[in-house]
Structure formats: structure tokens, C-alpha cells
Design a protein around this motif. Structure first.
Motif, PDB file in Angstrom:
ATOM      1  N   ARG A  44     -11.469   7.280   4.277  1.00 58.79           N
ATOM      2  CA  ARG A  44     -10.352   7.116   3.337  1.00 58.79           C
ATOM      3  C   ARG A  44      -9.817   5.695   3.453  1.00 58.79           C
ATOM      4  NH1 ARG A  44      -4.640  10.532   3.785  1.00 58.79           N
ATOM      5  NH2 ARG A  44      -3.251   8.842   3.107  1.00 58.79           N
ATOM      6  N   GLY A  48      -3.351  -2.821   4.268  1.00 56.94           N
ATOM      7  CA  GLY A  48      -3.641  -1.404   4.107  1.00 56.94           C
ATOM      8  C   GLY A  48      -4.324  -0.846   5.330  1.00 56.94           C
ATOM      9  N   ARG A  97       0.742   7.593  -6.332  1.00 59.46           N
ATOM     10  CA  ARG A  97      -0.345   8.562  -6.503  1.00 59.46           C
ATOM     11  C   ARG A  97       0.121   9.980  -6.181  1.00 59.46           C
ATOM     12  NH1 ARG A  97      -4.755   4.185  -4.233  1.00 59.46           N
ATOM     13  NH2 ARG A  97      -5.228   3.301  -6.281  1.00 59.46           N
ATOM     14  N   ASP A 102      -0.540  16.922   2.659  1.00 58.49           N
ATOM     15  CA  ASP A 102      -0.181  15.644   2.048  1.00 58.49           C
ATOM     16  C   ASP A 102       1.293  15.408   2.362  1.00 58.49           C
ATOM     17  OD1 ASP A 102       0.804  13.683   0.207  1.00 58.49           O
ATOM     18  OD2 ASP A 102      -0.953  14.014  -1.057  1.00 58.49           O
ATOM     19  N   ARG A 105       0.614   4.432  -2.556  1.00 56.30           N
ATOM     20  CA  ARG A 105       0.460   5.797  -2.017  1.00 56.30           C
ATOM     21  C   ARG A 105       1.478   6.749  -2.640  1.00 56.30           C
ATOM     22  NH1 ARG A 105      -0.206  10.110  -0.907  1.00 56.30           N
ATOM     23  NH2 ARG A 105      -0.379  11.221   1.067  1.00 56.30           N
ATOM     24  N   GLU A 152       0.806  -1.216   0.000  1.00 53.95           N
ATOM     25  CA  GLU A 152       0.000   0.000   0.000  1.00 53.95           C
ATOM     26  C   GLU A 152       0.841   1.268   0.000  1.00 53.95           C
ATOM     27  OE1 GLU A 152      -0.429   2.158   2.762  1.00 53.95           O
ATOM     28  OE2 GLU A 152       0.863   1.035   4.107  1.00 53.95           O
ATOM     29  N   VAL A 153       2.018   1.261   0.619  1.00 54.47           N
ATOM     30  CA  VAL A 153       2.815   2.489   0.628  1.00 54.47           C
ATOM     31  C   VAL A 153       3.362   2.779  -0.760  1.00 54.47           C
ATOM     32  CG1 VAL A 153       5.020   1.410   1.295  1.00 54.47           C
ATOM     33  CG2 VAL A 153       4.561   3.802   1.875  1.00 54.47           C
ATOM     34  N   ASP A 158      -6.622   3.240   2.146  1.00 55.61           N
ATOM     35  CA  ASP A 158      -5.323   3.065   1.495  1.00 55.61           C
ATOM     36  C   ASP A 158      -4.994   1.578   1.522  1.00 55.61           C
ATOM     37  OD1 ASP A 158      -5.264   5.799   1.397  1.00 55.61           O
ATOM     38  OD2 ASP A 158      -3.567   6.070   2.743  1.00 55.61           O
ATOM     39  N   GLY A 202      -1.547   8.935   7.584  1.00 54.93           N
ATOM     40  CA  GLY A 202      -2.817   9.398   7.044  1.00 54.93           C
ATOM     41  C   GLY A 202      -3.671  10.169   8.035  1.00 54.93           C
TER      42      GLY A 202
END
Length: 587
Positions: free
Chosen positions: A371, A391, A23, A305, A20, A16-17, A373, A296
Motif C-alpha cells: 500500500r 508519504g 478518499r 479503516d 487520505r 498525504e493525510v 499513501d 496504516g
């Protein structure tokens, strides 16, 4: 990756990282290059990246740096875990003329050495727990332990994330804890040095998020509470830390700023503290020189962000420009409350047993305050070679109660089948009155919050009739799982051992006492040799699966006839590990 000339970013991570970071690159208009191993070929990060490169291992520094150079990367983002806190990797990246998205290698080295980090914290007037001032082994550890007092912690001197840590209640437990912590640290971080530190029996875990630029500016982006954890592995995190006195919050923020300034920090980092529930006093735990899994929740309450901020800082932008409208009167604004649940492929009702497999279906919760992720989609494999984290699911609210309620609803709406996950257990934790009242500590999960058997979710797949129950102790608590009754294949030396069909009691061994692997795993240590006589409960072989050690023990007093495996072998569930015969009592 100069400010005026952004370029491609190589993502040196997985799961998942990695998704991240890809994106965040896309948001900045940067091309992403994701490395992957054969095991992760076709995984979600490779499907969202602009370019993918296969490497032998995520820990192969030469291969990762070589991939960055070969594919025109200007910068390397390490994510978290793997090489993220490896100073040698950071140095190799910069020596190759690339930008390392993180602090300088010398800062990674200083903070990665936990003993040295303690000394630097002390020099910066940051409160530090009593402990050893250098790494220890079995010889001097006894004297140091007597000085510190029990209970104490054996901790990895390098690395983090709860790996290589053992609580020791008495001097008798110290040798075994030193060996186990050192072995786990070596496997996780490539270095097995450990040190000792006083253990706080009832602690809160609070951390402070910082950002620092190339120009000496340091900003504090609030704090988080990570007290809900099991065996030093965080399960729920929230921001800001609730029920924290203003004076303590200010002390933690200023201490973090002093330490970051003193070491010349750059990028995103986290200074972690333990708060003694009985005295209220804080103490430095460590500084993580990377993005945190729980970043997050800070993003949700600050609007910053953090991954984009890392990339912009690495490009040389000053902190004021990076944070922009997030700063009011010189301080980062924190609005509302956010809570995160880590979704891992583990079964809480079987001692948090790691559960590799395949995600057969996935429906994510949605809504304006939720949210998700995740690093997997329906149909993706969950390999046993890596960490069990799939995630996170986050929720925001104007206050803590609302955020928790929204996260509960989101976890209810999450549908993930094919492997068990921590989601239903964490949903139940959110409903606990002691969690709502902030009366828990870092030991609550293991001590007070056992999964409710009546709340166990319906299995998403049926176990074949050829399995049987096995109960065994591990370095992270008891496991109750199922293994095949029939012969299962293996690789390495284990593949050559004969394995007739086994039928027997729930002891983790055959009727004749021959122990078998309870799940697919890697052999990390063989404790016995042919001819050894061992007592009931003695460790025979130590396995590792999804970063968890699984000691396999003798079910009764036995003699070892043969050993079928060696360190490094991969074995599958049901594979014979050693051959034994019942010990014959002396006349």
C-alpha cells in the motif's frame, strides 16, 4: 455531521493525510473541502478534493473555520500536525456549530498539556517516568534536574511528534537545551513551555491504538512498535509490536483503556509508551488525540479503516456498528504483520538534510500486499515551508519476516526522482540483522546505523559546478551539503546585503569568514550583534528549514561587523547572514 444527515467535510490539513481523508470521505459519499495556502496551490490534495479554499495559513483558525462555514461544511477533520491537537481550534469548530472529528476540546487540552497528561495517567494507574509536575524555566530547572538525574529530557509541554525535545547529559548542557527546546516548541505549536523527564537510554517505543464512541465504549485495536527513529522522529513503524511479552501487552492495552475512559475520550487516539530495554518496564510517554502517521499498519492487520471510523463516530454511530465484523468475542482481531516506511524528502547521506525541490518522476510499487499513501505526484513541488514527509509505503505479511521482505522489495521498486528521500536508507535498515532480531532501541539510528557510503544512491540530478561543500552542526546532528558559490537572491533584510561571489573552504563561510545560509531557510534567531567578539564554533544565527533548526556557527574567532538578517526573514542558499572580520589577537 449527524448520523442521519451526513454532510460535507472540510479537511484542515495538507499533503498525504489530506489525500487520505478525501478518499475516506469519497467512500462514505461525503463531499470534501480542502483548504490550502498559496504555497500549496495546485498540490495533490487540491486536485482530488471536491472543493478547495485558499487560506493565509493552515494555522489561521478564523480563516479555516470561516472557510468551513462559507462552503457548507458540516464537519472539520484536522488530520495530524498543524491544528490537529490545538484545543482552541477544536473549540472554535464546535462553537461555530460544526462537528470536530476528534475528541472534545477539553480532552484535547488535557492531553495536549503533557504535564497534566502525566498527572491524569498517574491517576489512572498508568506507569509514569519521574519528572517535573509543572513547566519549568531556567531558574528552577537546575534543582529539578539534580533530583531527576542525568541524562534527562527537556520536552515541550504542548504538542508532540518529537518537536521541542532535547536529551541533556549534564548540568552544563541544560540552559542551552531549555532555550532550544522552547524555541522549537514555540515555532511548532505556538507555545514554548517545557518540562523535564527522566531519559531512558535504551528504550523501545510502543503505542496502543484506541477508538471510543459518544456512548462510553472504548476499543483497543492492538499496538505498534515505532522504535526505529531519529531524534524522536519515527522512520519505520510496524503492527503488532513484535517480541512483546503477553503480560506487558495486556498491561499496555488495559492502561490505555483506563486512561481513555477516565478522560472521556472520543474518536481515534494513541497512547504511547517507552519500554526500558534494561528493565523491561513500561512508562507512559503521551497520548496523541488524533490520527497517527502510522495508522496504516493498524488498518492492514485489523481491517478497520480508521479514517472512516473517525467520521462514523463523529456522526454518532456506536462503536459496535463502526467495527462490525472486525470484533470477535469482544476483541478486535489482529491478523498477520504490517510494516511502514516513511518517505521523506531528506538525504540520509547528508545528515538527513531536508531537501525541498520538485518530484521529477514517480513510480509506485504495486502488489497484493503493498500500500502506498503519498501526497505528491510526478511534477509536484516539495516546498521548504512545511514538513519533509512525502508519504508512506506499507507492506503486509503473515509474519514479521515476510512483511519486512515485502516492504524491502517495495522500496526497491519505488522510483522517486528530483529530491533525495529516506527510502534507500530504510531499505538498508530492514536488512540489518539487529533489526530483524529486534535488538535495536530508539538510539540505534544515530548511534549504530550510520548510512553506508557505498550504498548511497546515484544522484538523480547533477549539482551545478558553481556549488561547494559545507559541513555544519545542527540541533539534529551534522549536515554535509552544498551551497552556491555565486550570489543568491533573498527576501527581507537579507536581500539588501551585498553578496560578491564567494569562493572558499568547506566551512560554511567565505574566505573572509562571512557566514552564508547553507540552504533556503527562515531566520528564527540572531544570536550576535555588531561589535560582538565570538569564539570559533559560537552560534551566530539560527535558521529553520522544513521544521529542522540549523545553527550557523563561526568558523574561527571573529568580530561581528554587521548583521544582514532579522528573525522572520526568508533567506536563500548562499545569502550572507553576517559580516565578520578575523579577531586580532591581543598583544
Amino acid at each position: 455531521m449527524e448520523r442521519a444527515r451526513p454532510g460535507p467535510v472540510l479537511v484542515a490539513n495538507r499533503g498525504e493525510v489530506a489525500v487520505r481523508i478525501v478518499r475516506a470521505c469519497r467512500e462514505l459519499g461525503l463531499r470534501s473541502i480542502v483548504v490550502h495556502t498559496d504555497v500549496d496551490a495546485g498540490a495533490l490534495p487540491t486536485r482530488v478534493a471536491d472543493t478547495t479554499v485558499c487560506v493565509p495559513s493552515y494555522l489561521d483558525v478564523d480563516a479555516v473555520v470561516g472557510a468551513a462555514l462559507a462552503h457548507g461544511a458540516r464537519a472539520v477533520h484536522p488530520g495530524y500536525g498543524l491544528l490537529a491537537e490545538d484545543a482552541g481550534f477544536a473549540r472554535a469548530v464546535t462553537d461555530a456549530g460544526l462537528v470536530f472529528v476528534g475528541p472534545p476540546a477539553e480532552v484535547v487540552a488535557a492531553m495536549g498539556d503533557k504535564v497534566r497528561a502525566r498527572a491524569l495517567a498517574r491517576e489512572s494507574a498508568v506507569p509514569v517516568l519521574d519528572g517535573t509536575e509543572e513547566a519549568v524555566d531556567a531558574a528552577p530547572a537546575g534543582d529539578a534536574a539534580a533530583r531527576i538525574g542525568f541524562p534527562l529530557l527537556v520536552k515541550a509541554a504542548h504538542g508532540g511528534g518529537g518537536r521541542g525535545m532535547r536529551v541533556v547529559a549534564s548540568a552544563d548542557e541544560l540552559p542551552g537545551a531549555l532555550a532550544a527546546a522552547g524555541r522549537e516548541a514555540a515555532a511548532a505549536f505556538g507555545r514554548g513551555e517545557v518540562f523535564l523527564e527522566r531519559h531512558i537510554a535504551r528504550a523501545r517505543h510502543v503505542e496502543v491504538q484506541i477508538l471510543a464512541d459518544h456512548h462510553g465504549a472504548v476499543a483497543v485495536l492492538g499496538d505498534r512498535d515505532c522504535t526505529v527513529q531519529r531524534r524522536h522522529q519515527k522512520l519505520l513503524e510496524e503492527a503488532p509490536a513484535p517480541d512483546l511479552p503477553d503480560a506487558v501487552r495486556t498491561e499496555l492495552h488495559e492502561a490505555s483503556r483506563r486512561l481513555a475512559t477516565a478522560v472521556g475520550y472520543r474518536g481515534a487516539g494513541t497512547v504511547e509508551f517507552l519500554l526500558d530495554r534494561d528493565t523491561g518496564g513500561p512508562a507512559f510517554l503521551e497520548m496523541n488525540t488524533r490520527l497517527q502517521v502510522e495508522h496504516g499498519v493498524t488498518e492492514m492487520v485489523t481491517g478497520v479503516d480508521l479514517v472512516v471510523a473517525q467520521l462514523r463516530i463523529a456522526a454518532g454511530e456506536p462503536l459496535g456498528e463502526v467495527l462490525g465484523g472486525s470484533i470477535l468475542d469482544g476483541r478486535v482481531v489482529v491478523r498477520g504483520h504490517a510494516v511502514q516506511a516513511r518517505i521523506a524528502a531528506e538525504d540520509p547521506w547528508e545528515g538527513f538534510r531536508p531537501a525541498p525541490g520538485q518530484v521529477t518522476a514517480l513510480t509506485l510499487p504495486s502488489g497484493p500486499w503493498v500500500r502506498c499513501d503519498l501526497g505528491v505526484e510526478a511534477g509536484d513541488a516539495v516546498p521548504g515551508a512545511y514538513d519533509s514527509l512525502l508519504g508512506k509505503v506499507h507492506a503486509w505479511g503473515p509474519d514479521r519476516a515476510t512483511a519486512c521482505a515485502r516492504l524491502s522489495a517495495a522500496l526497491d521498486d519505488l522510483v522517486l526522482t528530483g529530491v533525495p528521500t529516506t527510502a534507500p536508507y530504510l531499505r538498508a535498515v530492514l536488512d540489518r540483522p539487529d533489526h530483524a532480531a529486534m535488538e535495536h532501541d530508539t538510539g540505534s539510528v544515530e548511534r549504530d546505523w550510520a548510512p553506508d557510503a557505498t550504498a548511497r544512491p546515484t544522484p538523480t540530478r547533477r549539482e551545478p559546478a558553481t556549488t561547494r561543500a559545507v559541513h555544519l552542526a545542527t540541533d539534529r546532528g551534522p549536515l554535509a551539503l552544498r551551497v552556491p558559490r555565486h550570489r543568491a537572491g533573498a527576501t527581507g533584510a537579507a536581500a539588501e546585503a551585498p553578496r560578491p561571489e564567494r569562493r572558499g573552504p568547506a566551512t560554511g563561510s567565505t574566505p573572509t569568514g562571512d557566514p552564508v545560509a547553507p540552504m533556503d531557510a527562515t531566520v528564527v534567531e540572531v544570536v550576535v550583534a555588531p561589535g560582538d567578539d565570538v569564539d570559533a564554533g559560537a552560534v551566530l544565527v539560527v535558521l529553520e528549514a522544513m521544521k529542522m533548526e540549523l545553527p550557523v556557527r563561526a568558523s574561527r574567532a571573529t568580530r561581528v561587523d554587521a548583521v544582514h538578517v532579522a528573525p522572520g526573514d526568508r533567506v536563500t542558499a548562499g545569502s550572507a547572514l553576517v559580516a565578520v572580520t578575523a579577531a586580532v589577537p591581543e598583544p
